[in-house]
Scaffold this motif. Structure first.
Motif, short mmCIF file in Angstrom:
data_model
loop_
_atom_site.label_atom_id
_atom_site.label_comp_id
_atom_site.label_asym_id
_atom_site.label_seq_id
_atom_site.Cartn_x
_atom_site.Cartn_y
_atom_site.Cartn_z
N LEU A 41 2.75 5.62 5.27
CA LEU A 41 1.77 4.66 5.78
C LEU A 41 2.17 3.23 5.44
O LEU A 41 2.02 2.32 6.26
CB LEU A 41 0.38 4.98 5.24
CG LEU A 41 -0.26 6.26 5.78
CD1 LEU A 41 -1.55 6.57 5.03
CD2 LEU A 41 -0.54 6.14 7.28
N ASP A 42 2.71 3.01 4.23
CA ASP A 42 3.17 1.67 3.85
C ASP A 42 4.33 1.23 4.74
O ASP A 42 4.40 0.06 5.16
CB ASP A 42 3.60 1.65 2.39
CG ASP A 42 2.42 1.66 1.42
OD1 ASP A 42 1.29 1.35 1.87
OD2 ASP A 42 2.62 1.98 0.24
N LEU A 43 5.23 2.14 5.03
CA LEU A 43 6.36 1.81 5.91
C LEU A 43 5.88 1.49 7.33
O LEU A 43 6.40 0.58 7.98
CB LEU A 43 7.36 2.96 5.94
CG LEU A 43 8.14 3.20 4.64
CD1 LEU A 43 8.92 4.51 4.71
CD2 LEU A 43 9.09 2.04 4.37
N LEU A 44 4.89 2.23 7.79
CA LEU A 44 4.32 1.95 9.12
C LEU A 44 3.64 0.59 9.14
O LEU A 44 3.72 -0.13 10.14
CB LEU A 44 3.33 3.06 9.51
CG LEU A 44 3.95 4.41 9.84
CD1 LEU A 44 2.87 5.49 9.94
CD2 LEU A 44 4.74 4.34 11.14
N ARG A 45 2.98 0.23 8.06
CA ARG A 45 2.36 -1.11 7.98
C ARG A 45 3.42 -2.20 8.05
O ARG A 45 3.23 -3.23 8.71
CB ARG A 45 1.55 -1.24 6.69
CG ARG A 45 0.28 -0.41 6.66
CD ARG A 45 -0.58 -0.74 5.44
NE ARG A 45 -1.78 0.09 5.42
CZ ARG A 45 -1.89 1.23 4.74
NH1 ARG A 45 -0.87 1.68 4.01
NH2 ARG A 45 -3.01 1.93 4.78
N ASN A 46 4.55 -1.97 7.39
CA ASN A 46 5.62 -2.96 7.40
C ASN A 46 6.24 -3.14 8.78
O ASN A 46 6.84 -4.18 9.07
CB ASN A 46 6.72 -2.55 6.39
CG ASN A 46 6.26 -2.68 4.96
OD1 ASN A 46 5.33 -3.42 4.66
ND2 ASN A 46 6.90 -1.95 4.07
N ASN A 47 6.10 -2.13 9.64
CA ASN A 47 6.62 -2.23 11.00
C ASN A 47 5.82 -3.20 11.86
O ASN A 47 6.31 -3.69 12.89
CB ASN A 47 6.63 -0.85 11.68
CG ASN A 47 7.83 -0.03 11.29
OD1 ASN A 47 8.77 -0.53 10.67
ND2 ASN A 47 7.83 1.24 11.67
N ASN A 48 4.57 -3.43 11.50
CA ASN A 48 3.70 -4.37 12.22
C ASN A 48 3.59 -4.06 13.72
O ASN A 48 3.61 -4.96 14.55
CB ASN A 48 4.20 -5.81 12.04
CG ASN A 48 4.08 -6.29 10.61
OD1 ASN A 48 3.05 -6.06 9.97
ND2 ASN A 48 5.10 -6.95 10.11
N ASP A 49 3.48 -2.79 14.04
CA ASP A 49 3.29 -2.40 15.44
C ASP A 49 1.82 -2.60 15.79
O ASP A 49 0.94 -1.97 15.20
CB ASP A 49 3.67 -0.93 15.63
CG ASP A 49 3.65 -0.50 17.09
OD1 ASP A 49 2.93 -1.13 17.90
OD2 ASP A 49 4.33 0.48 17.42
#
Length: 268
Positions: free
Chosen positions: A161-169
């Motif tokens: 989830l943290d990695l997905l947040r960093n993607n800023n999609d």
């Protein structure tokens, strides 16, 4: 080196190129292999036949894609494990679609996506897209991704989830709210399946997914997709969660049995 050895050397190098390409892709069709390694398609089929006989590649039981076998695990990464679960799952996926008509997909986690490794879209009379094998699905906007996240250990889920947040999609933004995560993922885990509506991803279709779990590890997910106007989500849940859960348990059991045999062979 003698000149008459050159054809054998070329065949060996082409075979290695083929294995590297399939291993890097997870799965590939013969036509894709021919383009990637720069050889005619008849040559690719001869190489595939030889490698299949030697036990280094597997031809899919449900489509025309090729995967590396567990014997080729020395090539690295975890694609061989993916090939193994596909080989085990393929007959059950085909049986499901023969009975229920709608396509069933097997997907595994890879690089912040769920990737469809095995599918019966080609077999279903109601499929709207027959080229689903190899498709990457978003984690938060697909039923497979939601089911996978819901059944992960807390630490692993938090990292993803943290990695997905960093993607800023921007399409993921509302699904990354703590309120959505706390309510929906808990709900999915409690009920044993996850859902996806047409408004979330792939308009005009809905989907339902269950996890494949062995010893608290999520091996992958099964998901059924249908035209949303055909029937409601409630009807789908009533029809398919039982058979899909049974199939997921069967796959997990066979994977565990295969692992036990492998360990026994190593001891011998």
């Amino acid at each position: 080196m003698a000149a008459d050895n050159q054809p054998s050397i070329r065949a060996l190098l082409r075979g290695l190129d083929l294995l590297r390409f399939v291993n890097s892709q997870g799965s590939a069709k013969p036509a894709e292999i021919a383009v990637a390694i720069g050889v005619p398609r008849p040559t690719v089929y001869r190489l595939l036949h030889t490698l299949e006989e030697a036990g280094y590649i597997l031809m899919s039981a449900s489509d025309t894609r090729v995967r590396v076998s567990p014997r080729a695990s020395g090539l690295g990464d975890n694609y061989a494990a993916h090939s193994h679960i596909c080989r085990i799952a393929a007959p059950g996926l085909a049986d499901f679609t023969d009975v229920h008509s709608w396509p069933l997909d097997l997907s595994v986690y890879r690089d912040l996506h769920m990737v469809i490794e095995e599918t019966t879209h080609w077999r279903s009379p109601f499929s709207i897209d027959r080229n689903m094998a190899g498709l990457s699905l978003p984690m938060l906007r697909s039923s497979a991704g939601r089911a996978f996240l819901a059944f992960l250990e807390d630490k692993e889920r938090s990292i993803i989830l943290d990695l997905l947040r960093n993607n800023n999609d921007p399409e993921d933004e509302r699904f990354l709210l703590e309120s959505w995560i706390a309510s929906r993922l808990v709900q999915y885990r409690k009920q044993g399946y996850a859902t996806r509506s047409p408004r979330t991803f792939r308009p005009d279709t809905s989907s339902l997914a269950v996890p494949i779990i062995h010893e608290d590890r999520v091996l992958g997910c099964l998901s059924v997709i249908w035209i949303a106007s055909a029937f409601s989500m409630t009807e789908a849940i009533n029809r398919y969660t039982g058979p899909m859960t049974d199939l997921a348990n069967q796959i997990a059991t066979q994977m565990a049995q295969g692992a036990s045999v492998h360990q026994a062979d190593k001891k011998i």
